[in-house]
Design a protein around this motif. Structure first.
Motif, short mmCIF file in Angstrom:
data_model
loop_
_atom_site.label_atom_id
_atom_site.label_comp_id
_atom_site.label_asym_id
_atom_site.label_seq_id
_atom_site.Cartn_x
_atom_site.Cartn_y
_atom_site.Cartn_z
N GLU A 51 0.84 -1.19 0.00
CA GLU A 51 0.00 0.00 0.00
C GLU A 51 0.89 1.25 0.00
OE1 GLU A 51 -2.11 -3.30 2.24
OE2 GLU A 51 -0.10 -2.47 2.21
N TRP A 52 0.41 2.31 -0.61
CA TRP A 52 1.20 3.53 -0.76
C TRP A 52 1.59 4.14 0.58
CZ3 TRP A 52 -0.59 8.31 0.92
CH2 TRP A 52 -1.95 8.37 1.26
N ASP A 53 0.85 3.83 1.64
CA ASP A 53 1.15 4.40 2.94
C ASP A 53 1.76 3.39 3.92
OD1 ASP A 53 -1.21 2.96 3.14
OD2 ASP A 53 -2.30 4.51 4.23
N ARG A 54 2.12 2.19 3.44
CA ARG A 54 2.76 1.18 4.29
C ARG A 54 4.28 1.37 4.20
NH1 ARG A 54 1.85 -4.04 6.40
NH2 ARG A 54 -0.23 -4.11 5.49
N PRO A 55 4.95 1.58 5.33
CA PRO A 55 6.39 1.87 5.28
C PRO A 55 7.29 0.66 5.00
CG PRO A 55 5.61 1.90 7.55
CD PRO A 55 4.40 1.73 6.67
N ASP A 56 6.86 -0.55 5.39
CA ASP A 56 7.72 -1.72 5.29
C ASP A 56 7.08 -2.84 4.46
OD1 ASP A 56 9.61 -0.61 7.16
OD2 ASP A 56 8.18 -1.11 8.75
N ALA A 57 7.93 -3.75 4.03
CA ALA A 57 7.45 -4.92 3.28
C ALA A 57 6.73 -5.89 4.22
CB ALA A 57 8.64 -5.63 2.63
#
Length: 173
Positions: free
Chosen positions: A40-46
């Protein structure tokens, strides 16, 4: 004109792309978008599932380069912990970042696939650079400001392509 927006292939998500299939097509590298393609565009990590997918590609000898129009801070924070090379502020669909990714991988155009969730940036850019393109459904239903604009334009292009019988893919999750 519209043909430049038609991907070579459609899949639901990156997890439908298997290393064995790529190896069978002599693919040695992946140029992938980040936001709403990998996470997601706002998820910082994998996610753990994505980490496993990336590992399966690496284990198969397939290189991955993230090519994103986002800022360095965002892309670096995501890519560095994974040890993945990246190009930020890529200005897709312009070709410079695609060519740079090829140099990073030391690969030829016909040995690389471009994966992304946007026709106007990822698919158009990959097609202009004569690469195999794979369109995935966006991971999230929400988008950043510029992407929302692109999605409106893409819906019009998709409708036109569907009406002409050139697009055989439904945007459903």
């Amino acid at each position: 004109m519209y043909q430049n927006f038609v991907p070579s292939q459609y899949v639901k998500d990156v997890f439908d792309i298997k290393p064995e299939t790529l190896i069978g097509k002599n693919i040695k590298g992946i140029i992938t978008d980040l936001d709403n393609t990998l996470v997601e565009w706002d998820r910082p990590d994998a996610t753990p599932k994505l980490i496993e997918w990336l590992k399966s590609m690496k284990d198969a000898g397939i290189q991955v380069v993230i090519v994103s129009n986002n800022k360095e801070l965002r892309v670096k924070a995501f890519a560095d912990p994974l040890g993945i090379p990246f190009i930020h502020q890529a200005r897709k669909p312009m070709g410079r970042a695609f060519r740079k990714a090829l140099r990073i991988m030391e690969a030829k155009r016909d040995q690389v696939v471009v994966i992304g969730d946007q026709m106007l940036t990822d698919i158009f850019g990959g097609n202009l650079n004569k690469m195999h393109t794979i369109l995935v459904l966006p991971v999230a239903q929400s988008d950043g400001f510029f992407t929302r604009f692109n999605r409106r334009v893409e819906r019009r292009i998709m409708k036109r392509l569907k009406d002409k019988g050139q697009l055989m893919w439904e945007e459903e999750n």
